[in-house]
Each structure stands twice: as C-alpha cells, then as structure tokens.
Design an enzyme around this catalytic site. Structure first.
Site, PDB file in Angstrom:
ATOM      1  N   HIS A 288      35.976  45.304  33.475  1.00 11.11           N
ATOM      2  CA  HIS A 288      36.354  43.918  33.765  1.00 11.11           C
ATOM      3  C   HIS A 288      37.459  43.808  34.799  1.00 11.11           C
ATOM      4  O   HIS A 288      37.913  42.701  35.087  1.00 11.11           O
ATOM      5  CB  HIS A 288      36.813  43.238  32.470  1.00 11.11           C
ATOM      6  CG  HIS A 288      38.070  43.818  31.885  1.00 11.11           C
ATOM      7  ND1 HIS A 288      38.123  45.087  31.370  1.00 11.11           N
ATOM      8  CD2 HIS A 288      39.309  43.308  31.749  1.00 11.11           C
ATOM      9  CE1 HIS A 288      39.349  45.324  30.929  1.00 11.11           C
ATOM     10  NE2 HIS A 288      40.082  44.268  31.157  1.00 11.11           N
ATOM     11  N   CYS A 289      37.877  44.930  35.392  1.00  9.16           N
ATOM     12  CA  CYS A 289      39.014  44.886  36.324  1.00  9.16           C
ATOM     13  C   CYS A 289      38.647  45.299  37.748  1.00  9.16           C
ATOM     14  O   CYS A 289      38.678  44.476  38.664  1.00  9.16           O
ATOM     15  CB  CYS A 289      40.146  45.788  35.809  1.00  9.16           C
ATOM     16  SG  CYS A 289      40.990  45.153  34.352  1.00  9.16           S
ATOM     17  N   ILE A 290      38.331  46.562  37.946  1.00 13.29           N
ATOM     18  CA  ILE A 290      38.234  47.103  39.303  1.00 13.29           C
ATOM     19  C   ILE A 290      37.141  46.447  40.147  1.00 13.29           C
ATOM     20  O   ILE A 290      37.362  46.169  41.325  1.00 13.29           O
ATOM     21  CB  ILE A 290      38.059  48.634  39.258  1.00 13.29           C
ATOM     22  CG1 ILE A 290      39.287  49.263  38.595  1.00 13.29           C
ATOM     23  CG2 ILE A 290      37.897  49.201  40.662  1.00 13.29           C
ATOM     24  CD1 ILE A 290      39.189  50.756  38.416  1.00 13.29           C
ATOM     25  N   ASP A 293      38.785  42.198  40.179  1.00 16.26           N
ATOM     26  CA  ASP A 293      40.124  41.724  40.520  1.00 16.26           C
ATOM     27  C   ASP A 293      40.435  41.678  42.017  1.00 16.26           C
ATOM     28  O   ASP A 293      41.079  40.726  42.486  1.00 16.26           O
ATOM     29  CB  ASP A 293      41.174  42.570  39.802  1.00 16.26           C
ATOM     30  CG  ASP A 293      41.065  42.462  38.292  1.00 16.26           C
ATOM     31  OD1 ASP A 293      40.252  41.654  37.822  1.00 16.26           O
ATOM     32  OD2 ASP A 293      41.771  43.203  37.592  1.00 16.26           O
TER      33      ASP A 293
END
Length: 458
Positions: A288-290, A293
C-alpha cells in the site's frame, strides 16, 4: 445566537487547560481512543493503545473483521491470535457503529488512500470517514490522520470537512494532527512499539496532545513544524525506497547482460559501513506504499507547476518489471524447453507482495498471472501465506483462486516455476529437485545455496 469570538489570550488559556486535562487523563489511563480502520495499520495500533491500559474502540465498515476479533481470532497473518485475545476484555469494543465516536477522546483515522486509474489520489475513504466523524464530533476531541497522503490534506481537507459537518471550529473546539503510519508487516525486528513516530499539527495545543498520546506508545516521538511536513516525511521515506528499487531493477538488467549477478554485487557493496544501503531487484513493487505514495507527490507538484521526472521515471521502471519478467520466462521456455508461452503450464510461487505476509495489495504477482494468461499460459500458484486470492479492485477476475499444494508430483507437471515472492516457509530444495525450469526473481534459491542448470534469475 452566535457565541462571541474569544480573544487570542482567552483562546490560549482555554487550550492550555484542555491540553493539561488531556495529559492528566492520559497519565491516569482514562482516555478512550477510537481507531477507524482495523487493517494492517489500525489493528496493531488498537493493540498498542489497549496494551497501555487505555479503553479502545475499534471501528471498521467490514463486519467480518469485527466478528473475527470477537471470536479472539486474527485475520492478519503476522498478528497472532494470542495478541488478539487480549482484546477480549472490558476495555475493547469492536463495532461497525460509528456513533461510538461521540464518547471517545481521541479518533485515529487509518483508512486506505489508493490511486485512481489515472495515478491521482483517491481520497474517497478519507472524505467519507471525515463526514462520518463530523456527525458525532464534540468539543475537546483530538483527531489524528495516519493514512499516507499528499502535503496539505490535514489542513485543507480533513479539518474543513470536520468543521463543516460538526459546526465546530478546528483547533479551537476540536484538534487535528497528522502522524504517518510506519508499519512494516512481517518485520520481526521492528514492530509498531519500536518505530519512532513523526507528528505534525498546525497549532501548539494540537501538537502537544498528539505528542503526549504517542509518547505513551513508542519510545521516541519526533514533532515537526506542521502537518504538511509530517505528510511530506512519509512520502519522502517511500519515494526513497521506490527510486532505489527502480535503480537496482535497472542495474540487474545491465549487469545480467555483462554476466554479473546483481545480488552478489549488492551483498558485497553492503559490506561498506557507510554511504550505501542495500536494495534488491524483484518482479515489481507492491503493497500500500511504494507503488502508490510517490504519485501523491507528483500529483501535488503539478499544482505548483513543478516536474517530478525522477520520481515518475522510477515508477515507470518498477511498473515495467512484470512485463519484463514474463518476457524472460517466454524466452526461457523457448530456449530451454522448446515450448511457447501459449499452452505452457506455469506455477507461480507467491502472490503476496512481500515475503512472510498475507497482503496482496498491489502485488506484482497478480499482474504476472494476468500477463501470462493473456499470452495463453495456464497458471496456478502456491503461497503458504495466501490460501486464496481475495477480491481486489484491479484484478477482480482472479478472486477466489486457491493455492495449490507443493508436491514432487505437482512440480513435475509444470513446464516452469516462477518465484515471485520469497516466503521462508517454502521448500525450495524440493522445487529445485523436481521443477523442469525455475525463473527466480528474488534470488530465493541462490540465497539458500541452491544451484542448478534449471535455475535462471530474472
């Protein structure tokens, strides 16, 4: 009748009293904390605050999560049932009823912030959550956003939505702050209690309250000058990772053409005690980040007329990796097996986005399956952490597929095995002994000292 506007002196005095009362209640463990979103971020947070002796209300729109917690069971692999059973007491309430928010002192928002198909921020979950919170918001409450987002969200979106829906004034009647989540699921070295928390707010009172709250939970809290700074901290951390992963993915192809093993290069370079941090190639990036974001910042930067060429190039390099892996597999099938991708039987090892977790969000493995099947391959998967593929927004056609058993007979039945996730709980020696062809995108075999002519790195 409109209430009179307090003077700056009166407001400051009221805020001092509010902060003092908040700290007193926290020290006496009489604060009631609500966590909205009981996923990979919210559930560990709920466990942490509950472990402090605080009363916790866990809220989620998914009734299955609430029912699972009520049974004392965990729905997240790296969080054990013994941890969840600690919530089965008088100080935890799990619910889908958001009217519970009226009776809490702190509201922590941990909801998803995905991207649209056009790589722009999808703030649907944050907006709907704010509207729900506003309906029950009361004076004196602290609202903290932990969801990763673009700079300006807390001040320009969260606070106005809460004020509009409640009729209260932000940072006079209620207080808002931002503290980015820093969870690393599956990392046994660093759990939430060992990771410093960054906190930003637009007023001294809100900052003091948020710092006090998190100081009770973690050993180090880093206050910064504004919520925008705190929001930028989280983006910077993940952009750093995305760019370095893209770099090593590119280096992998270059070094492979020269007959050089990039994993050996990185491991040797990592012996330098300064100036280098190891990153490793893979079949793409997930979680859910890299993958998400960096594009929150590129979207925000466009509002200032500024390019983000470096960030966008890294994203492009990482997004192209699944297609490159499939192309490498097609080449290996052709040269080693004299077979085309069309009609080939392929076993994918791992659909989770990283090792030893059950999280498939944005996993490159899902893209790999679709790309291989688009070329006519018959694809099955084995994943010790993911018994079946859950519903996802972008790969709905894969929902319900079940992991197959990893046996000598099954392995012998496939034309190739593609290692996409290097879970520890896989018998790689068994794979090497019985697979006709192995394409290893994680160096899972090499890291375990397994060698053989059937193993290719991609």
């Amino acid at each position: 009748m409109n209430r009179p506007t307090p003077s700056d002196e009166e407001r400051e005095h009221a805020n001092v009293e509010t902060v003092a009362a908040f700290k007193t209640r926290l020290e006496a463990r009489r604060l009631r904390v609500a966590i909205i979103g009981l996923g990979y971020v919210g559930l560990p947070l709920a466990l942490g605050f509950h472990g402090l002796g605080l009363e916790v209300v866990g809220l989620d729109t998914d009734p299955a999560k609430i029912e699972t917690l009520a049974r004392g069971e965990s729905y997240i692999r790296h969080i054990g049932a013994e941890d969840v059973r600690a919530l089965q007491g008088e100080r935890f309430t799990g619910s889908t009823d958001f009217s519970e928010l009226a009776d809490v002192d702190v509201i922590v928002i941990c909801v998803p912030t995905p991207l649209t198909k056009h790589l722009e921020p999808d703030m649907t979950y944050v907006v709907s959550t704010c509207e729900t919170v506003a309906a029950s918001l009361r004076a004196g409450q602290l609202v903290v956003l932990e969801s990763t987002t673009y700079p300006g969200t807390t001040r320009d979106l969260l606070a106005p939505l809460l004020a509009k829906g409640s009729g209260l004034e932000a940072n006079r009647d209620f207080f808002v702050a931002y503290s980015p989540e820093r969870e690393d699921p599956g990392n046994e070295r660093f759990d939430h209690a060992a990771i410093p928390k960054v906190v930003g707010a637009s007023t001294t009172a809100a900052l003091e309250m948020a710092v006090a709250l998190y100081s009770a939970l973690v050993p180090q809290v880093i206050p910064v000058s504004s919520p925008e700074t705190a929001e930028a901290v989280k983006l910077t951390e993940n952009i750093f990772r995305a760019v370095n992963i893209a770099m090593v993915n590119e280096l992998k192809g270059i070094y492979a053409a020269m007959g050089i093993d990039v994993w050996e290069v990185v491991d040797a370079a990592a012996t330098k005690p300064f100036g280098f941090m190891p990153f490793y190639p893979g079949p793409g990036v997930g979680g859910h980040c890299i993958p998400i974001d960096p594009f929150y910042l590129t979207w925000k930067a466009r509002a200032y007329g500024l390019p983000t060429r470096f960030i966008e190039l890294a994203g492009q390099v990482n997004r192209e990796r699944p297609a490159e892996v499939v192309e490498a597999l097609a080449g290996a099938l052709s040269t080693r097996q004299r077979k085309a991708m069309h009609g080939a039987r392929v076993l994918l090892l791992g659909v989770a986005y990283k090792k030893n977790v059950d999280d498939i969000r944005e996993s490159p493995s899902l893209t790999l399956i679709e790309l291989m099947e688009a070329r006519g391959a018959h694809v099955a998967f084995h994943d010790p952490c993911v018994p079946a593929i859950k519903e996802t927004r972008d790969h709905g056609g894969l929902a319900g597929r079940a992991s197959v058993a990893l046996t000598p007979e099954a392995l012998a039945d496939y034309d190739a095995v593609l290692i996409a996730t290097d879970h520890d709980d896989v018998d790689y020696a068994l794979v090497v002994d019985h697979a006709a062809l192995i394409l290893d995108t994680r160096n899972a075999c090499g890291a375990r000292g397994l060698r053989g002519a059937t193993i290719l790195k991609a």
